[in-house]
Scaffold this motif. Structure first.
Motif, mmCIF file in Angstrom:
data_model
loop_
_atom_site.group_PDB
_atom_site.id
_atom_site.type_symbol
_atom_site.label_atom_id
_atom_site.label_comp_id
_atom_site.label_asym_id
_atom_site.label_seq_id
_atom_site.Cartn_x
_atom_site.Cartn_y
_atom_site.Cartn_z
ATOM 1 N N ASP C 66 -0.061 3.475 2.204
ATOM 2 C CA ASP C 66 -0.056 2.165 1.556
ATOM 3 C C ASP C 66 1.346 1.846 1.030
ATOM 4 O O ASP C 66 1.814 0.696 1.141
ATOM 5 C CB ASP C 66 -1.079 2.164 0.411
ATOM 6 C CG ASP C 66 -1.356 0.757 -0.092
ATOM 7 O OD1 ASP C 66 -1.630 -0.122 0.743
ATOM 8 O OD2 ASP C 66 -1.299 0.538 -1.315
ATOM 9 N N TYR C 70 3.801 -1.279 2.124
ATOM 10 C CA TYR C 70 4.357 -2.169 1.078
ATOM 11 C C TYR C 70 5.863 -2.338 1.323
ATOM 12 O O TYR C 70 6.395 -3.457 1.306
ATOM 13 C CB TYR C 70 4.077 -1.520 -0.276
ATOM 14 C CG TYR C 70 4.117 -2.392 -1.521
ATOM 15 C CD1 TYR C 70 3.527 -3.640 -1.565
ATOM 16 C CD2 TYR C 70 4.689 -1.903 -2.689
ATOM 17 C CE1 TYR C 70 3.544 -4.393 -2.749
ATOM 18 C CE2 TYR C 70 4.696 -2.642 -3.874
ATOM 19 C CZ TYR C 70 4.132 -3.894 -3.888
ATOM 20 O OH TYR C 70 4.142 -4.629 -5.065
ATOM 21 N N THR C 85 -2.822 -5.325 -0.348
ATOM 22 C CA THR C 85 -3.587 -4.786 0.759
ATOM 23 C C THR C 85 -4.959 -5.453 0.815
ATOM 24 O O THR C 85 -5.638 -5.538 -0.213
ATOM 25 C CB THR C 85 -3.803 -3.273 0.564
ATOM 26 O OG1 THR C 85 -2.572 -2.686 0.158
ATOM 27 C CG2 THR C 85 -4.290 -2.610 1.835
ATOM 28 N N LEU C 88 -7.387 -1.251 4.865
ATOM 29 C CA LEU C 88 -6.667 -0.058 5.306
ATOM 30 C C LEU C 88 -7.664 0.854 6.002
ATOM 31 O O LEU C 88 -8.752 1.129 5.482
ATOM 32 C CB LEU C 88 -6.012 0.657 4.120
ATOM 33 C CG LEU C 88 -5.113 1.854 4.500
ATOM 34 C CD1 LEU C 88 -3.910 1.947 3.558
ATOM 35 C CD2 LEU C 88 -5.893 3.162 4.486
ATOM 36 N N SER C 135 -3.237 -1.244 8.697
ATOM 37 C CA SER C 135 -3.444 -1.896 7.403
ATOM 38 C C SER C 135 -3.019 -3.357 7.468
ATOM 39 O O SER C 135 -2.128 -3.733 8.229
ATOM 40 C CB SER C 135 -2.631 -1.158 6.334
ATOM 41 O OG SER C 135 -2.809 -1.740 5.067
ATOM 42 N N TYR C 137 -1.922 -6.650 4.968
ATOM 43 C CA TYR C 137 -1.519 -7.162 3.671
ATOM 44 C C TYR C 137 -1.692 -8.680 3.665
ATOM 45 O O TYR C 137 -1.411 -9.349 4.659
ATOM 46 C CB TYR C 137 -0.046 -6.836 3.390
ATOM 47 C CG TYR C 137 0.152 -5.603 2.540
ATOM 48 C CD1 TYR C 137 -0.080 -4.335 3.060
ATOM 49 C CD2 TYR C 137 0.550 -5.701 1.214
ATOM 50 C CE1 TYR C 137 0.096 -3.195 2.276
ATOM 51 C CE2 TYR C 137 0.729 -4.565 0.423
ATOM 52 C CZ TYR C 137 0.493 -3.320 0.961
ATOM 53 O OH TYR C 137 0.662 -2.199 0.184
#
Lengths: 140, 140, 140, 140
Positions: C66, C70, C85, C88, C135, C137
């Motif tokens: 994560d 980022y 997020t 994930l 993932s 975002y």
């Protein structure tokens, strides 16, 4: 719980209008129950869905789950045929019977931009799930 | 890299033998390249795959990804038609063109019980992926 | 490839400013390389991360993935600390060594509302991945 | 429903014995209810979990979900500390409050090799989920 934005009949008409290749009389898909963000759909059994091992193929269940989510999104936000799947995650749990598949979809979040739900799929006549799905739709 | 357990021709024969409803002459699926745990397959374009918005439907891409993984598993572990998907996660990235879809599958792990891979799907003629998949197969 | 929106130094300063509980001198996280939507970060080994079986715990790898995403999001869209997020998905592939973890994150899509990427995690000194992540975002 | 393989007290002792870095008096994790394959755990609020935007960080919720699944696996199959996560998929649904987190885990399948479950996470005092997880554990 709010009333659904569209009834089962209205959603079936919308599907037939905008997606005639997938939803037409005799296609095997049907809407059994439509509440707000909470629906049940059915896929009639057909021997074409069988894969090696005598079980229903994974893509048959993925298509059904995606269809169930599409119907659940309409039930919550109304006539938005351009809502599209952005993510779908499926876990296959048990070998399905050679029988109809029932899919229960339930939205966990209805936001301005995203709707997130889960779908549980059963073989008709069994209460043990054969697959479980979570999915996100993007709302235009 | 090890040699593949089966060639493209052997995998095509196996698929036709064990899964004739899905893989037959004219089905639109073809094997373009088979290395060990690393394959490319193709889905010929057909207007039936179009969904509202003029784009190829999600289930068409999920089915192609699952097919690509099945081929990749055969390329690594040989004739195991009872290998089954236990998990599939797909992210839809861009609106596909009305064109053939190409899927590149690559196994990241080939264990005794599980094989894990990723699949990237492109519209023919573009190098921007339209969807990305990770998937796990259980090996009998 | 476009130049990154922020350099490694600028991202490290931003992280320390907005997220001081997680990113501070001695926290064990560091930025090794920052290109546009394509970064490498490191988690220094610490015995607190060990779980039963002598392996690094799953949450340690999830947190690192994560974090890598980022940083990758900042490298593409700049100073947007409120990016969050939304999804994930992690597959654990092999038992990590008792060593530093290296995470390579790469964005597959940078849209107006969503960024989607994948992260591959290695034990230092090995080229076999220990975990793979996708993932999404949401960009405010 | 079968009786659980271990009680909450037995699981807490096991966790403290095999995973003392993560589970110790004052760690903030506690077991609230343990039925067969169906458990509730809690994470006490701590300001260290806050990320930009005043919300609890994603990794805090991922760690809690993984912990809840670990407890649920013990409740179904007993003393198997080497059970390991093979897949975890999380959807973040809402901004959590600055409050304790409650996680309800429920196994959907307990097989010989794999256990699959879902976890729903709430902020204390709210019935709207903040995150939803599905996860697979491999059983040694």
């Amino acid at each position: 719980m709010p009333v659904p934005a569209l009834t089962a009949e209205e959603i079936a008409e919308l599907l037939h209008e905008v997606f005639p290749q997938a939803f037409y009389p005799g296609c095997g898909l049907s809407l059994e129950r439509v509440d707000y963000g909470d629906v049940r759909v059915r896929r009639a059994y057909h021997e074409d869905y069988i894969r090696p091992g005598g079980t229903i193929s994974g893509p048959t269940m993925m298509e059904l789950a995606d269809f169930a989510m599409y119907v659940a999104v309409f039930s919550a936000i109304g006539r938005q045929p351009l809502a599209v799947t952005t993510n779908l995650n499926i876990n296959f749990l048990r070998k399905p019977a050679q029988a109809d598949l029932i899919a229960d979809a339930r939205l966990m979040k209805v936001g301005k931009r995203l709707a997130v739900g889960e779908v549980t799929i059963y073989s008709e006549g069994s209460d043990q799930p054969v697959a479980h799905v979570t999915s996100t739709y993007s709302i235009p």
